[in-house]
Enzyme design. Structure first.
Site, PDB file in Angstrom:
ATOM      1  N   ARG A 113      -1.077   1.538   1.823  1.00  0.00           N
ATOM      2  CA  ARG A 113      -0.302   2.776   2.143  1.00  0.00           C
ATOM      3  C   ARG A 113      -0.848   4.079   2.084  1.00  0.00           C
ATOM      4  O   ARG A 113      -0.400   4.879   2.592  1.00  0.00           O
ATOM      5  CB  ARG A 113       1.078   2.633   1.060  1.00  0.00           C
ATOM      6  CG  ARG A 113       2.284   3.697   1.394  1.00  0.00           C
ATOM      7  CD  ARG A 113       3.348   3.446   0.504  1.00  0.00           C
ATOM      8  NE  ARG A 113       4.529   4.300   0.944  1.00  0.00           N
ATOM      9  CZ  ARG A 113       5.313   5.243   0.335  1.00  0.00           C
ATOM     10  NH1 ARG A 113       4.467   5.369  -0.847  1.00  0.00           N
ATOM     11  NH2 ARG A 113       6.153   5.766   0.666  1.00  0.00           N
ATOM     12  N   LEU A 147       7.044   9.594   5.017  1.00  0.00           N
ATOM     13  CA  LEU A 147       7.014   8.021   4.803  1.00  0.00           C
ATOM     14  C   LEU A 147       8.116   7.786   3.905  1.00  0.00           C
ATOM     15  O   LEU A 147       8.140   8.137   2.649  1.00  0.00           O
ATOM     16  CB  LEU A 147       5.597   7.441   4.057  1.00  0.00           C
ATOM     17  CG  LEU A 147       4.334   7.815   4.741  1.00  0.00           C
ATOM     18  CD1 LEU A 147       3.223   7.077   4.032  1.00  0.00           C
ATOM     19  CD2 LEU A 147       4.423   7.389   6.257  1.00  0.00           C
ATOM     20  N   SER A 148       9.206   6.747   4.307  1.00  0.00           N
ATOM     21  CA  SER A 148       9.966   6.401   3.481  1.00  0.00           C
ATOM     22  C   SER A 148       9.859   5.845   2.316  1.00  0.00           C
ATOM     23  O   SER A 148       8.823   5.064   2.071  1.00  0.00           O
ATOM     24  CB  SER A 148      11.101   5.605   4.344  1.00  0.00           C
ATOM     25  OG  SER A 148      11.659   6.253   5.610  1.00  0.00           O
ATOM     26  N   ALA A 149      10.584   6.015   1.387  1.00  0.00           N
ATOM     27  CA  ALA A 149      10.330   4.914   0.146  1.00  0.00           C
ATOM     28  C   ALA A 149      10.250   3.630   0.414  1.00  0.00           C
ATOM     29  O   ALA A 149      10.784   2.968   1.276  1.00  0.00           O
ATOM     30  CB  ALA A 149      11.376   5.169  -0.898  1.00  0.00           C
TER      31      ALA A 149
END
Length: 414
Positions: free
Chosen positions: A44, A76-78
């Site tokens: 990530r 960036l979403s959780a």
């Protein structure tokens, strides 16, 4: 498909990544081996150069682009939310999937899930975002992902049909292109804003209708382009507020009078309904939103709210009156009520309180809501029972079935 050596996969990053995945599994966010393997494989931090390693692997959003006012345009979403959305897509090896709203990381995860025989398209309207996604995907060994530039309203017909379409921006409607580009039996996973209530819905075709099979309380950056908030909203600038009221699925019936609502003193009206601390009130908020025709979002009025009172959506208007759902601490619990402004604020607040009491009698503790999305030309007589919200492209029907009824079995969390 594995990450290349171009990314610094030092032992600390790997440890943090596996710790995150372990937690997502323990929390029930990841439930299949394919999704687990994807999260363990994709670094990530390669898609989040703005933050350090700890922030990269925190179970939280990473904001990556802002406009001149400081509003977040891309993120960036959780990971917990990405995991749930990918699981809801129910992808298999070899599937085709379209992601609308790019960041690169989730596209890499999807590529791992569908494998080398599958196909992933990640689409965004912003060339800065697509360029960034392409760089990250190249660095992590996921260059087979197609990075496309275009308005998400139109989908991406070139590689259709798709087993799933996953939307990663706050949508306000379901464009016809999305359903047209789904394969038979395909799934649309979309964060849909319904009169300001944001839920990520998993939608499955049932004839010419879409039915929700899952719902997640969540929020995303606003959809851009012709289907976005800026393009389709009706805005009313409140005197004394730094941000406007935004109407999407309703219209203000007296915008001139409404603009002056804050010139009137606030009025509080409280129901006899209480909830314990940390109680989920999403079903109450949705119950109110679908019944209040003048619902909207925005309006910076926090400075006017008394210290002991908290306000919540939905924001509701009628004529020159503006009101909110509100709570205040009473002993160990919280009382629910309304705070309102305008020439008839007392009546306005009382109407919302009566609905709170209706929720307490009819819905609280029930099975949830059903969501059915019909074509825009569907006649009233052909709609299922429920409250109807008309959008540009669809007729959204939401109902709160009683426990034990035929429709209760397909209810989802409100």
């Amino acid at each position: 498909m594995t990450a290349t050596a171009d990314v610094d996969l030092d032992s600390r990053a790997e440890t943090l990544r596996h710790t995150l995945v372990d937690q997502l599994m323990a929390d029930g966010r990841i439930t299949t081996t394919a999704v687990e393997a994807a999260f363990r494989a994709v670094p990530r931090h390669a898609f989040a150069p703005e933050v350090d390693l700890d922030a990269s692997y925190a179970d939280d959003t990473v904001k990556t682009k802002f406009d001149e006012t400081g509003t977040c345009l891309s993120s960036l979403s959780a990971p917990w939310l990405q995991a749930l959305m990918i699981e809801q897509a129910a992808l298999q090896s070899g599937d085709r999937v379209l992601e609308i709203g790019s960041g690169g990381y989730q596209a890499a995860l999807l590529a791992e899930v569908v494998g080398r025989t599958g196909r992933v398209v990640t689409l965004d309207i912003d060339p800065d975002i697509t360029n960034r996604a392409a760089i990250g995907l190249e660095r992590t060994g996921h260059s087979r992902v197609t990075v496309a530039l275009g308005d998400g309203e139109n989908g991406w017909a070139v590689d259709a049909p798709y087993a799933a379409i996953i939307v990663c921006a706050q949508a306000y409607d379901i464009p016809p292109a999305w359903t047209a580009q789904l394969a038979p039996g395909g799934r649309l996973v979309v964060p849909l804003s319904i009169r300001g209530q944001n839920r990520t819905l998993t939608l499955v075709a049932n004839g010419d209708q879409l039915r929700a099979t899952n719902s997640i309380f969540s929020g995303f950056v606003p959809f851009q382009g012709i289907g976005g908030l800026a393009s389709r909203r009706t805005a009313v600038q409140l005197a004394g507020s730094t941000t406007p009221l935004n109407f999407m699925h309703s219209e203000p019936d007296d915008p001139v009078a409404l603009a002056q609502a804050l010139d009137h003193p606030g009025v509080q009206v409280w129901s006899g309904v209480t909830v314990p601390g940390m109680y989920y009130i999403g079903d109450l908020q949705m119950y109110l939103a679908i019944r209040l025709a003048g619902g909207c979002t925005g309006g910076d009025t926090e400075a006017l709210i008394p210290d002991a009172v908290r306000r919540f959506p939905p924001t509701w208007t009628s004529g020159g009156n503006l009101g909110y759902l509100a709570s205040k601490k009473i002993g160990e619990d919280y009382a629910l009520g309304s705070i309102a402004y305008g020439p008839d604020a007392q009546r306005h607040a009382k109407q919302l309180v009566e609905l709170i009491e209706g929720w307490d009698r009819e819905v609280r503790g029930g099975p949830g809501m059903t969501v059915t999305i019909c074509p825009r030309d569907t006649a009233d007589s052909d709609l299922p029972d429920g409250h109807v919200i008309d959008t540009v492209h669809r007729r959204i029907v939401i109902a709160f079935p009683a426990t034990g009824t035929d429709t209760a079995s397909r209810a989802v969390q409100a």
